[in-house]
Design an enzyme around this catalytic site. Sequence first.
Site, PDB file in Angstrom:
ATOM      1  NE  ARG A  67       1.262 -63.152 -93.574  1.00 24.86           N
ATOM      2  CZ  ARG A  67       0.804 -63.909 -92.580  1.00 24.86           C
ATOM      3  NH1 ARG A  67       0.180 -65.047 -92.850  1.00 24.86           N
ATOM      4  NH2 ARG A  67       0.940 -63.517 -91.330  1.00 24.86           N
ATOM      5  CG  HIS A 103      -0.873 -75.145 -86.047  1.00 26.08           C
ATOM      6  ND1 HIS A 103      -1.312 -74.295 -87.047  1.00 26.08           N
ATOM      7  CD2 HIS A 103       0.259 -74.591 -85.542  1.00 26.08           C
ATOM      8  CE1 HIS A 103      -0.469 -73.275 -87.140  1.00 26.08           C
ATOM      9  NE2 HIS A 103       0.481 -73.421 -86.239  1.00 26.08           N
ATOM     10  CG  ASP A 113       2.852 -72.569 -82.676  1.00 25.50           C
ATOM     11  OD1 ASP A 113       2.432 -73.169 -83.686  1.00 25.50           O
ATOM     12  OD2 ASP A 113       2.931 -71.326 -82.583  1.00 25.50           O
TER      13      ASP A 113
END
Length: 715
Positions: free
Chosen positions: A706, A644, A646
Site C-alpha cells: 500500500r 500518533h 502529526d
Amino acid sequence: LCASSSGEKAEKEYDLLVVTVATEETDGFKRFMRSTNKYGVNVKVVGMGVEWNGGDIQRWPGGGQKINLLKQALEEHKDNDNLIILFSDSYDVIFTTGEEEIVGKFLQMNANLVFSAENSIWPDPSLASQYPKPENGYPFLCSGLYMGYAPYFWSALTYSDIGDKDDDQLFYTQLYLSPARQDEWGIKLDHLAELFMNLNGARGDVKLLFEGANSMLQNVKYQTVPAIIHGNGPSKILLNTLGNYLANYWTRAKGCLACGEGRLDLRSIQEKDYPTVMIALFIEQNSPFIDDYFNSIEDLEYPKDKIHLFIHVNVMLHYHHAKDFAAKWESDYVTTKVIIPAYGKSEGEARNEALDLMNQLECDYMFTVDSNVRLNNPEILKLLIEQNRPVIAPLVNIPDKLWSNFWGDINADGFYARSDDYIDILKGNRKGIWNVPFVSSVYLIMGKRVRPPNTPSFTSSVGYDADMTFCSNLRNKGIFMYVMNIYEAGRILNMEDVETTHLHNDMWQIATNPKQWEDKYIPPGYWEARKPDTDIEEVCPDVFKFPLMSETYADHLVEEMENFGQWSSGQNQDSRLEGGYENVPTRDIHMNQIGYERHWLYFLSTYVGPVCEKLFWGYSGRHFAIMNFVVRYRPDEQPALRPHHDSSTYTINVALNTQGKDYEGGGARFTRYNCSCIGLEKGWTLMHPGKLTHQHEGLPTTNGTRYIMISFIDP
Ligand code: UDP
C-alpha cells in the site's frame, strides 16, 4: 450613371467601365473580384492566362505589359464620349463602394483623367523637383489606379510606345509632368485620396471605420473615405489586414460575413472520396506531454486510409515515441515515413522533404503539427479542410499568454510585429478567418496551391528559421495565409523548462504548462469538490475526503519513488531530518529526494490550500510543508503505524493505489473518535487537523503493498 456635379457635364449620363489586368487568378485577384461583386461593379478582366512579361514589379520597375494589354482590349471604346474607364490593379486592390459613388466623386474633380496619388516617388526619384507642389495631400502619381473619360483614357494609353518590361508608372509620370498635356488634357492627381487610397507610406493616415453593418477605411489625415484601396509596393501586408474587414468581410454588427464563402461541405462527400491528407509531424525539440501529442493525432476524426504520415523526429528523447507511433498505425495509414535524428536533417530540410513528398504522393492537403502543439478538437482537420483556403491555421496559443501561432504584422526586417487587432483575435473578441502574414506550429496547406514547382528550397534560408522562410515565400508568391479562431483547437505548450531526466517528466511541468498538466494530473472530481457549494464528505469528525490526484498522477508518483528506490529503514534515526530523529518512523521517500519538493509545494498551495480554506472556514495559511513523503506499507516490511499526532496544522493523506486490487487491509483510524477510513479510493485524499485532536494510526496492510502520500501542512 447620372452626373450629379455642376459644370458642363453635369446632366450627362455616363457608363462606367472598370478594367483590370490579371494574368492569374491569385488570392489577391479573388479578393478584388469579391469586393467589386459586393458593390455590383462589373469588371472587364484583361490578360487572364497570358504569360506575365512585366517583371517583378513589387520590387523593380516594370508593368508596361499592363498598358499594352489594355491597348488591345480598349480600342473599341476610344471614341465613346459617354464612357468613363477606371483602371485598377487587382492583386492588391479592394473596392469599398459602388459605381455611383465612384463616378460622382470623379465628376466632382472636374478633370478628364484622374490618377491616384501617393507619398513616395517611384521609380525615378530625380523627377521629384518637376512635380507641381499640391496645396495639400499626396504629391506623386501612382499608376495602380486611374480613371477618365474614354477618349482621354485612350490618349493616355497611346501617347507613346512602351515595352512590356518598361515601367508603367514612369510612363504616366512623364505624361503628367509634361505641363502642356497636364493642362490641355485636364489631368489631375487625387491628392486627398477621395477616390483612391495608396497605402504605401500612409499607414498612419488610415483608420478602419466600423459603422454597424459596414466596415470602411477612413483617411484621417485628409478626412476622406476613399472608394478604392491599393496595397501598392510593400504595403501588401497592411492591405491584407485591412482586407479582413473591408468590403464587409467582417463587420461589427454581423461578425465575419466572408467566413462561409466558398466553403466545402465534407458532410456531402462520402468518406471514401475524402481528400487525401499528409499529416506531417515535426518533433524538433524535447517536448513535454508527448503522449498527448500522439494521442491527439490518432484521435483526429478523419479516415486513416486517406492519410499519409510523415514524421521528422530530431531529438533522441522522442525517437522511440515516433517510431512506436508509426509502427502502431502503419497498416491503417496509406503510407508512413519517419526521418530519425541519425539522418542529421535540419528542420528546413525536413519541411522541404515533406512538401516534396506531398507533391509526389499527390496529396490534396498537408496538415503540419509541431510537437509544441496539443490539439484537443478531433474535428479540427475536417473543419480546416472545409474552409477551403490555401493555407489555414487553427488559432492556438500558450494559455493566458500572448504567444500564439500567428503574427498580425511583420516589421521591415521580416520579424514579428503586433497588429492593432492581434489581441482581439487572440482573445476571440473578434471571431473569423483572418488573412495574416505568418502562421506556424499547426496549419493545413492545400497541395495544389502551395506545391512549389522546382523551388529548390521553400523552407530554409540563412538567418531565418524554417517557418519564417516558408511564410515569406508564400507572401512573395501572393498565397494568402489565414488563421481561424472560430473553433477551439488546442494549445501551444511552453517549451522553456523541459525536464528530461525523470521517468515521468510531465509531472515536473506543473507550473510551466499548468493547463496541460491539470488535464493529465488533476481529476475532474477535484474541480467539483473545490466549488464553494459542493458538499465534501466528512468520513470522521473533521476528517474529509475528496479526489485530489488523477490515477495517472498516483501511478507516476509511485513509479518515480520505486524507480528512485531508496526507501528509508523505518528506524527512529533519520539523517534526512534536521534533528536526525523521527519519533514515529515510516518506510518512505521524501519529495526532495526525487527533486520534486518545489513542485509539490506549488501543488499544495495551488490545489490543496483552496480546499482546506473552504473546509476550515476562516483559516488562512501558507499551505506549506517540510515533511512531504510517500509511505510504503507491506506485511513483511512495515505493515502499520502506531497512534500518533502529526506535527502539522493539517495533514493530507492521499491513497496512491487501490485496496482489494493492490493490497488488503490498511486504512487510517482516528483514536479519539474510534472512527476509521478504510479503502480510500486511489487519488483521493483525507484532510484532517494535525497537532492535537486527530490522533491516528495506520492500520495493518495484510497483503500486497500500500502506498500513501503524506504532507504535514503548516507545521
Ligand atoms: N499583374 C498581373 N500579373 C502578374 C503581376 C501583376 O496581372 O504576374 C497585374 C495585377 O493587376 C497587379 C498589377 O499588375 O495588381 C500590379 O502588380 P502588383 O500589384 O504586384 O504591383 P504593385 O501594385 O505593388 O506595383
